[in-house]
Design an enzyme around this catalytic site. Structure first.
Site, PDB file in Angstrom:
ATOM      1  N   SER A  54       0.838  -1.210   0.000  1.00 31.96           N
ATOM      2  CA  SER A  54       0.000   0.000   0.000  1.00 31.96           C
ATOM      3  C   SER A  54       0.863   1.246   0.000  1.00 31.96           C
ATOM      4  O   SER A  54       0.381   2.328  -0.321  1.00 31.96           O
ATOM      5  CB  SER A  54      -0.830   0.091   1.280  1.00 31.96           C
ATOM      6  OG  SER A  54      -1.477  -1.077   1.566  1.00 31.96           O
ATOM      7  N   GLU A  82      -4.357  -0.652  -9.030  1.00 33.14           N
ATOM      8  CA  GLU A  82      -3.419   0.447  -9.265  1.00 33.14           C
ATOM      9  C   GLU A  82      -2.074  -0.191  -9.637  1.00 33.14           C
ATOM     10  O   GLU A  82      -1.491  -0.919  -8.843  1.00 33.14           O
ATOM     11  CB  GLU A  82      -3.301   1.289  -7.977  1.00 33.14           C
ATOM     12  CG  GLU A  82      -2.614   2.612  -8.151  1.00 33.14           C
ATOM     13  CD  GLU A  82      -2.553   3.398  -6.819  1.00 33.14           C
ATOM     14  OE1 GLU A  82      -2.544   2.795  -5.737  1.00 33.14           O
ATOM     15  OE2 GLU A  82      -2.497   4.641  -6.895  1.00 33.14           O
ATOM     16  N   HIS A 109      -1.436  -3.120  -7.006  1.00 30.69           N
ATOM     17  CA  HIS A 109      -2.132  -2.733  -5.781  1.00 30.69           C
ATOM     18  C   HIS A 109      -3.636  -2.997  -5.926  1.00 30.69           C
ATOM     19  O   HIS A 109      -4.358  -2.192  -6.510  1.00 30.69           O
ATOM     20  CB  HIS A 109      -1.840  -1.245  -5.512  1.00 30.69           C
ATOM     21  CG  HIS A 109      -2.360  -0.733  -4.214  1.00 30.69           C
ATOM     22  ND1 HIS A 109      -2.549   0.608  -3.968  1.00 30.69           N
ATOM     23  CD2 HIS A 109      -2.731  -1.361  -3.068  1.00 30.69           C
ATOM     24  CE1 HIS A 109      -3.019   0.768  -2.749  1.00 30.69           C
ATOM     25  NE2 HIS A 109      -3.137  -0.409  -2.188  1.00 30.69           N
ATOM     26  N   ASN A 114      -3.695   6.200  -2.177  1.00 29.29           N
ATOM     27  CA  ASN A 114      -3.518   6.612  -0.787  1.00 29.29           C
ATOM     28  C   ASN A 114      -3.056   8.055  -0.638  1.00 29.29           C
ATOM     29  O   ASN A 114      -3.297   8.679   0.389  1.00 29.29           O
ATOM     30  CB  ASN A 114      -2.548   5.662  -0.084  1.00 29.29           C
ATOM     31  CG  ASN A 114      -3.256   4.362   0.252  1.00 29.29           C
ATOM     32  OD1 ASN A 114      -4.422   4.364   0.639  1.00 29.29           O
ATOM     33  ND2 ASN A 114      -2.576   3.244   0.079  1.00 29.29           N
TER      34      ASN A 114
HETATM   35  N1  LIG Z   1      -5.707  -4.695   4.081  1.00 32.15           N
HETATM   36  C1  LIG Z   1      -5.936  -3.828   3.104  1.00 32.15           C
HETATM   37  O1  LIG Z   1      -7.005  -3.189   3.042  1.00 32.15           O
HETATM   38  C2  LIG Z   1      -4.909  -3.635   2.018  1.00 32.15           C
HETATM   39  C3  LIG Z   1      -5.301  -3.013   0.819  1.00 32.15           C
HETATM   40  C4  LIG Z   1      -4.371  -2.903  -0.216  1.00 32.15           C
HETATM   41  C5  LIG Z   1      -3.069  -3.379  -0.037  1.00 32.15           C
HETATM   42  N2  LIG Z   1      -2.708  -3.960   1.157  1.00 32.15           N
HETATM   43  C6  LIG Z   1      -1.345  -4.478   1.274  1.00 32.15           C
HETATM   44  O2  LIG Z   1      -1.379  -5.883   1.094  1.00 32.15           O
HETATM   45  C7  LIG Z   1      -0.343  -6.504   1.857  1.00 32.15           C
HETATM   46  C8  LIG Z   1      -0.947  -7.546   2.772  1.00 32.15           C
HETATM   47  O3  LIG Z   1      -1.859  -6.901   3.649  1.00 32.15           O
HETATM   48  P1  LIG Z   1      -2.973  -7.742   4.440  1.00 32.15           P
HETATM   49  O4  LIG Z   1      -3.939  -6.733   4.962  1.00 32.15           O
HETATM   50  O5  LIG Z   1      -3.454  -8.877   3.591  1.00 32.15           O
HETATM   51  O6  LIG Z   1      -2.084  -8.313   5.642  1.00 32.15           O
HETATM   52  P2  LIG Z   1      -2.415  -9.531   6.615  1.00 32.15           P
HETATM   53  O7  LIG Z   1      -1.744  -9.216   7.899  1.00 32.15           O
HETATM   54  O8  LIG Z   1      -3.880  -9.836   6.618  1.00 32.15           O
HETATM   55  O9  LIG Z   1      -1.676 -10.793   5.910  1.00 32.15           O
HETATM   56  C9  LIG Z   1      -0.292 -10.864   5.756  1.00 32.15           C
HETATM   57  C10 LIG Z   1       0.103 -12.333   5.635  1.00 32.15           C
HETATM   58  O10 LIG Z   1       1.481 -12.381   5.256  1.00 32.15           O
HETATM   59  C11 LIG Z   1       2.051 -13.503   5.885  1.00 32.15           C
HETATM   60  N3  LIG Z   1       3.504 -13.354   5.868  1.00 32.15           N
HETATM   61  C12 LIG Z   1       4.292 -12.542   6.627  1.00 32.15           C
HETATM   62  N4  LIG Z   1       5.591 -12.706   6.282  1.00 32.15           N
HETATM   63  C13 LIG Z   1       5.624 -13.624   5.287  1.00 32.15           C
HETATM   64  C14 LIG Z   1       6.664 -14.212   4.507  1.00 32.15           C
HETATM   65  N5  LIG Z   1       7.937 -13.886   4.701  1.00 32.15           N
HETATM   66  N6  LIG Z   1       6.332 -15.125   3.570  1.00 32.15           N
HETATM   67  C15 LIG Z   1       5.030 -15.475   3.374  1.00 32.15           C
HETATM   68  N7  LIG Z   1       3.997 -14.949   4.072  1.00 32.15           N
HETATM   69  C16 LIG Z   1       4.285 -14.035   5.011  1.00 32.15           C
HETATM   70  C17 LIG Z   1       1.447 -13.488   7.284  1.00 32.15           C
HETATM   71  O11 LIG Z   1       1.561 -14.768   7.910  1.00 32.15           O
HETATM   72  C18 LIG Z   1      -0.013 -13.113   6.955  1.00 32.15           C
HETATM   73  O12 LIG Z   1      -0.812 -14.257   6.756  1.00 32.15           O
HETATM   74  C19 LIG Z   1       0.383  -5.373   2.568  1.00 32.15           C
HETATM   75  O13 LIG Z   1       1.499  -4.992   1.814  1.00 32.15           O
HETATM   76  C20 LIG Z   1      -0.659  -4.267   2.602  1.00 32.15           C
HETATM   77  O14 LIG Z   1      -0.093  -2.982   2.663  1.00 32.15           O
HETATM   78  C21 LIG Z   1      -3.601  -4.121   2.182  1.00 32.15           C
END
Ligand SMILES: NC(=O)c1ccc[n+]([C@@H]2O[C@H](COP(=O)([O-])OP(=O)(O)OC[C@H]3O[C@@H](n4cnc5c(N)ncnc54)[C@H](O)[C@@H]3O)[C@@H](O)[C@H]2O)c1
Length: 296
Positions: A118, A151, A139, A189
């Site tokens: 993000s 994005e 994204h 963002n």
């Molecule tokens: N949540 C949102 O609304 C949103 C929206 C757009 C983008 N994002 C981006 O998406 C990404 C994930 O966010 P999320 O909300 O799904 O997070 P989340 O915390 O729900 O999930 C992250 C997952 O990554 C796993 N993980 C951590 N380190 C790891 C590794 N080395 N190898 C494999 N898996 C690993 C964790 O175990 C976890 O299951 C982030 O970069 C975030 O900025 C999130």
């Protein structure tokens, strides 16, 4: 392209795996946690059941989607034979740099490496690899099966071929890819977070209450959800971290996070995921606690 790897089975990773699998791709879903993989698959099955109940898909669509997803704990086996890897692991610079360095060492030299970050710089992530031309931001928006925007973020060295390939891949998912350049907050963002931050400052200065601010933006601006409720859904810790990235990146006070946001995150009020943010998700709505934080 037929085989995709998705790293991270959390909120975004399971959504990304879902849409690829539903569109006929073989998906290798990779996470360091078996529990996260199991939960991710259960969420996908649950979301497919909801679509089935609304007649949006058939039983065979559901079965095919689930059978297109294979779970992996081991990164090397998970990415083996895949054409594109989409990283959706925890938003942490050190974690992402390590993942991309490892991917660069183990993936075929033609494999495109995308990140769903993000806020972290795609250029910085790409610099951890020896293939910065094949590193790009993809994204997706939350919830991924519903939101149509992707994005597409071009890092400083991302090639035209990589960009075109990822734009076309997004279209195959029925999404609308939109190309932007790599500066803090990208486009989504950079525009959304100052609005959310200003809504929090408006609350902090006592101009209006939580409900009133959200009502003005919903009914006055035709936003489907008010900015404070949206912040609760995104996660207040996530909003704070994105604002900090923009504040550090632009060195401009206009991106400084509201002190109320900082306090709420320190107090563990992170929104829906912690049970309370601007609204109370554990019981009925309670904005009163927040009003006691007014400055004036
Ligand atoms: N949540 C949102 O609304 C949103 C929206 C757009 C983008 N994002 C981006 O998406 C990404 C994930 O966010 P999320 O909300 O799904 O997070 P989340 O915390 O729900 O999930 C992250 C997952 O990554 C796993 N993980 C951590 N380190 C790891 C590794 N080395 N190898 C494999 N898996 C690993 C964790 O175990 C976890 O299951 C982030 O970069 C975030 O900025 C999130």
């Amino acid at each position: 392209m037929k085989k995709i790897a998705v790293i991270g089975a959390g909120t975004m990773g399971n959504g990304i795996a879902h849409v690829f699998a539903q569109n006929g791709f073989q998906v290798h879903l990779i996470d360091v946690s078996q529990d996260a993989l199991d939960k991710g698959l259960a969420i996908i099955a649950n979301n497919l059941d909801r679509m089935l109940a609304k007649d949006k898909i058939s039983i065979s669509d559901k079965d095919n989607t689930l059978s297109n997803i294979i779970k992996f704990i081991d990164l090397k086996s998970g990415v083996s034979g895949t054409d594109v890897v989409i990283e959706a692991a925890t938003e942490n610079l050190a974690i992402k740099l390590k993942i991309f360095k490892d991917l660069d060492a183990i993936c075929d030299s033609n494999t495109i490496l995308a990140s769903n970050t993000s806020s972290i710089s795609i250029t910085q992530i790409a610099a951890a690899t020896k293939r910065p031309d094949k590193v790009i931001g993809m994204h997706f928006m939350n919830p991924v099966p519903i939101m149509t925007l992707v994005e597409i973020i071009r890092g400083y060295s991302t090639s035209n071929v990589t960009t075109k390939t990822i734009m076309e891949l997004s279209e195959k998912l029925g999404k609308t890819p939109t190309e932007v350049n790599d500066y803090p907050g990208f486009v989504a963002n950079r525009i959304l977070m100052p609005m959310i931050n200003e809504a929090i400052e408006t609350l902090h200065h006592g101009v209006a209450g939580v409900q009133e601010i959200d009502t003005v933006m919903k009914l006055g601006m035709a936003h489907p959800m008010g900015p404070l409720q949206l912040a609760d859904f995104i996660g207040l810790d996530v909003c704070l971290s994105i604002l900090n990235v923009m504040h550090d990146g632009f060195k401009n006070a206009k991106y400084a996070p509201s002190p109320l946001l900082v306090n709420m995150v320190m107090a563990g009020k992170k929104g829906v995921k912690s049970g309370e943010g601007f609204y109370d998700y554990s019981e009925s709505k309670k904005a009163e606690k927040i009003s006691s934080q007014f400055e004036n």
